[in-house]
Design a protein around this motif. Structure first.
Motif, mmCIF file in Angstrom:
data_model
loop_
_atom_site.group_PDB
_atom_site.id
_atom_site.type_symbol
_atom_site.label_atom_id
_atom_site.label_comp_id
_atom_site.label_asym_id
_atom_site.label_seq_id
_atom_site.Cartn_x
_atom_site.Cartn_y
_atom_site.Cartn_z
ATOM 1 N N LYS A 76 98.249 -6.694 31.877
ATOM 2 C CA LYS A 76 97.224 -5.888 32.541
ATOM 3 C C LYS A 76 97.853 -4.998 33.612
ATOM 4 N N ALA A 77 98.810 -5.567 34.349
ATOM 5 C CA ALA A 77 99.496 -4.789 35.390
ATOM 6 C C ALA A 77 100.270 -3.627 34.773
ATOM 7 N N ALA A 78 100.968 -3.886 33.677
ATOM 8 C CA ALA A 78 101.741 -2.839 32.996
ATOM 9 C C ALA A 78 100.812 -1.754 32.462
ATOM 10 N N THR A 79 99.671 -2.155 31.927
ATOM 11 C CA THR A 79 98.711 -1.198 31.372
ATOM 12 C C THR A 79 98.123 -0.312 32.465
ATOM 13 N N ASP A 80 97.787 -0.928 33.590
ATOM 14 C CA ASP A 80 97.224 -0.161 34.701
ATOM 15 C C ASP A 80 98.243 0.846 35.245
ATOM 16 N N LEU A 81 99.487 0.410 35.393
ATOM 17 C CA LEU A 81 100.533 1.294 35.911
ATOM 18 C C LEU A 81 100.852 2.427 34.933
ATOM 19 N N SER A 82 100.715 2.138 33.640
ATOM 20 C CA SER A 82 101.057 3.141 32.627
ATOM 21 C C SER A 82 100.129 4.345 32.649
ATOM 22 N N LYS A 83 99.027 4.236 33.360
ATOM 23 C CA LYS A 83 98.087 5.349 33.469
ATOM 24 C C LYS A 83 98.565 6.396 34.475
ATOM 25 N N LEU A 84 99.608 6.044 35.244
ATOM 26 C CA LEU A 84 100.153 6.940 36.246
ATOM 27 C C LEU A 84 101.320 7.733 35.677
ATOM 28 N N SER A 85 101.800 8.708 36.435
ATOM 29 C CA SER A 85 103.005 9.431 36.034
ATOM 30 C C SER A 85 104.207 8.502 36.216
ATOM 31 N N PHE A 86 105.339 8.844 35.599
ATOM 32 C CA PHE A 86 106.519 7.985 35.686
ATOM 33 C C PHE A 86 106.950 7.775 37.137
ATOM 34 N N ASP A 87 106.934 8.826 37.941
ATOM 35 C CA ASP A 87 107.319 8.696 39.348
ATOM 36 C C ASP A 87 106.366 7.783 40.101
ATOM 37 N N ASN A 88 105.079 7.976 39.870
ATOM 38 C CA ASN A 88 104.073 7.185 40.584
ATOM 39 C C ASN A 88 104.038 5.730 40.142
ATOM 40 N N ILE A 89 104.481 5.460 38.915
ATOM 41 C CA ILE A 89 104.557 4.063 38.466
ATOM 42 C C ILE A 89 105.465 3.279 39.407
ATOM 43 N N TRP A 90 106.655 3.808 39.671
ATOM 44 C CA TRP A 90 107.630 3.107 40.518
ATOM 45 C C TRP A 90 107.188 3.097 41.973
ATOM 46 N N LYS A 91 106.628 4.208 42.434
ATOM 47 C CA LYS A 91 106.169 4.267 43.820
ATOM 48 C C LYS A 91 105.045 3.268 44.064
ATOM 49 N N THR A 92 104.097 3.214 43.145
ATOM 50 C CA THR A 92 102.956 2.302 43.279
ATOM 51 C C THR A 92 103.403 0.844 43.195
ATOM 52 N N ALA A 93 104.290 0.538 42.249
ATOM 53 C CA ALA A 93 104.745 -0.845 42.064
ATOM 54 C C ALA A 93 105.451 -1.377 43.306
ATOM 55 N N PHE A 94 106.186 -0.497 43.983
ATOM 56 C CA PHE A 94 106.967 -0.941 45.142
ATOM 57 C C PHE A 94 106.222 -0.805 46.471
ATOM 58 N N THR A 95 105.031 -0.249 46.452
ATOM 59 C CA THR A 95 104.306 -0.061 47.717
ATOM 60 C C THR A 95 102.919 -0.696 47.725
ATOM 61 N N THR A 96 102.447 -1.177 46.593
ATOM 62 C CA THR A 96 101.104 -1.752 46.508
ATOM 63 C C THR A 96 101.159 -3.270 46.565
ATOM 64 N N TYR A 97 100.276 -3.863 47.342
ATOM 65 C CA TYR A 97 100.264 -5.320 47.565
ATOM 66 C C TYR A 97 100.140 -6.104 46.255
ATOM 67 N N ARG A 98 99.387 -5.570 45.323
ATOM 68 C CA ARG A 98 99.142 -6.264 44.047
ATOM 69 C C ARG A 98 100.442 -6.605 43.320
ATOM 70 N N TYR A 99 101.452 -5.764 43.489
ATOM 71 C CA TYR A 99 102.703 -5.938 42.750
ATOM 72 C C TYR A 99 103.848 -6.463 43.629
ATOM 73 N N LYS A 100 103.532 -6.958 44.830
ATOM 74 C CA LYS A 100 104.562 -7.288 45.815
ATOM 75 C C LYS A 100 105.505 -8.401 45.363
ATOM 76 N N ASP A 101 105.042 -9.305 44.490
ATOM 77 C CA ASP A 101 105.884 -10.427 44.066
ATOM 78 C C ASP A 101 106.906 -10.038 42.996
ATOM 79 N N SER A 102 106.653 -8.952 42.286
ATOM 80 C CA SER A 102 107.573 -8.560 41.206
ATOM 81 C C SER A 102 107.518 -7.056 40.959
ATOM 82 N N PRO A 103 107.814 -6.248 41.958
ATOM 83 C CA PRO A 103 107.680 -4.785 41.796
ATOM 84 C C PRO A 103 108.591 -4.204 40.726
ATOM 85 N N LEU A 104 109.829 -4.706 40.620
ATOM 86 C CA LEU A 104 110.753 -4.166 39.620
ATOM 87 C C LEU A 104 110.271 -4.478 38.212
#
Length: 449
Positions: free
Chosen positions: A95-123
């Motif tokens: 579900k996390a991968a699917t939600d992130l895939s709706k963003l641009s490639f740059d925003n996928i990485w920015k969102t993963a590393f800055t959003t609390y939801r993904y804080k345990d495994s941003p990479l």
């Protein structure tokens, strides 16, 4: 042997081409080509005498694990957001991968590393989100695509184990090859290479780390490699990244390089910087304590109130930690525990790798515990690495003694198994392990009454 990698590669490409046709997407064919190229490129970095065997092992298990992934996916998955095979956490990560895939490639990485939801495994989330966006597949095939990527990571672990076993005294390439095949088929690596989880990525990082710190090459390149591996582990699962500091310490302690004092100083500076970034030692200890409490509570919540794990958790300190550590090495116990997760007898068969791994690991520990004297040379050579492994097993078992997390340091345990005897199986050991396991089942049955 030279023909084996080519044959494996051809069969892998046939499988991925078939998926390309079935899914009506070229993504599977492209990724299949990339996987083969990655394996060959990495192989070229190895010493010449190990290349063919390493390539044979990795390509073989890419084929086996990929094939099993495809079959199990069709058997277990109807709704990729609700159904799972290896673990229900697969749904969360997908579900996390699917939600992130709706963003641009740059925003996928920015969102993963800055959003609390993904804080345990941003990479991990950023990587899987990128794969999901690039493949652009329907959900059913999108999850399959992600799981095949995990199978690729899993296929490298027996290859690294082969290289590790080559370091065991008097072990020739044929023996190391057989050992790696046995480990790939009979250990927990098989089962956990089949789902969209972080555990295999961590296991591969730790396997590479063990390979580096058991070697005699104390170069700056390897030092930097350990730092990068630790950083990757940290951003895939924070706790594993924090523990990876111990890898660096074990490597320096084992080092015989004249630059050892500089390594101590530089490492101290890195640690100070690291503690500053995360908020101090108190934050580190708090994170560790919170992790143990969370995993322990989660383990109790999902277990039956009469389960052995819950009973052991209620024992007084330190008996509870000791008993949970021992219990973790025979989990799942009893070995048929997860066979009930299948809805029919066909599905139950897919959980056999997990049951087989449980029994096999009991055999591994039986040989080690009954031949401790013979391990003195092994201890002398790798004492700091062995201490690392013991600390890791105890620390993880204190929270939740799950094989999928414990397996990260198992290659070192298996090295000890092969060091004692180059034969994978000895009839007397198998019989004695069977008798001891039967006794444990009897005791377990009496406790359940």
């Amino acid at each position: 042997m030279n023909r084996i990698p080519l044959l494996n590669s051809l069969l892998v490409m046939i499988l991925y081409t078939a998926l390309c046709v079935i899914s009506n997407s070229i993504s599977f064919l492209i990724i299949g080509v990339i996987y083969i190229l990655v394996i060959y490129i990495i192989t070229l970095r190895l010493p010449k005498q190990h290349r063919v065997v390493f390539l044979s092992i990795v390509s073989c298990f890419l084929l086996i694990y990929s094939g099993w992934v495809v079959i199990s996916h069709y058997e277990f998955i109807s709704d990729p957001f609700m159904d799972s095979y290896v673990n229900v956490d697969e749904n969360t990560f997908y579900k996390a991968a699917t939600d992130l895939s709706k963003l641009s490639f740059d925003n996928i990485w920015k969102t993963a590393f800055t959003t609390y939801r993904y804080k345990d495994s941003p990479l991990f989330c950023a990587y899987t989100g990128t794969l999901q966006r690039w493949a652009d597949l329907r959900p059913f095939y999108g999850l399959l695509f992600q799981k095949l990527n995990v199978a690729l990571c899993g296929s490298f672990i027996p290859g690294v184990l082969y290289l590790l076993c080559q370091r065991v005294s008097n072990t020739d390439r044929r023996t190391a090859f057989k050992a790696s095949i046995g480990y790939a088929l009979l250990s927990f690596v098989f089962f956990y290479s089949l789902g969209m989880m972080r555990d295999i990525h961590i296991a591969l990082i730790y396997a590479i780390g063990l390979y580096i710190i058991t070697g005699n090459n104390y170069s700056f390149k390897n030092y930097l490699a350990l730092i990068l591996l630790g950083a990757a582990a940290y951003f895939i699962r924070i706790e594993n990244g924090l523990f990876f500091v111990v890898f660096l310490g074990a490597w320096i302690l084992q080092s015989e390089s004249r630059y050892k004092p500089f390594a101590y100083l530089f490492s101290a500076l890195i640690l100070l910087l690291f503690f500053f970034v995360i908020g101090g030692v108190g934050t580190l200890l708090g994170t560790a304590s919170e992790t143990v409490d969370v995993y322990s509570t989660r383990g109790i919540a999902i277990a039956d109130k009469n389960s052995l794990g819950v009973m052991l958790d209620k024992l007084p300190i330190p008996l509870n930690y000791i008993s949970k550590t021992v219990f973790g090495q025979i989990s799942p116990f009893p070995f048929w525990l997860h066979l009930s997760e299948g809805r029919n007898w066909v599905e139950k068969l897919f959980y056999l790798p997990q049951s087989v791994a449980s029994l096999f690991w009991c055999l591994v520990w039986y040989r080690i515990l009954t031949h401790l004297r013979e391990l003195k040379p092994f201890w002398s050579k790798y004492k700091w690495v062995i201490v690392l492994v013991i600390v890791y097993i105890v620390a993880v078992s204190a929270g939740q003694a799950l094989p999928r997390r414990l397996q990260a340091v198992y290659p070192m345990v298996f090295m000890a198994y092969i060091f004692i005897n180059k034969k994978l199986f000895i009839r007397k050991e198998v019989l004695n392990t069977f008798l001891i396991y039967s006794l444990l089942l009897l005791i377990y049955g009496l406790l359940k009454l």
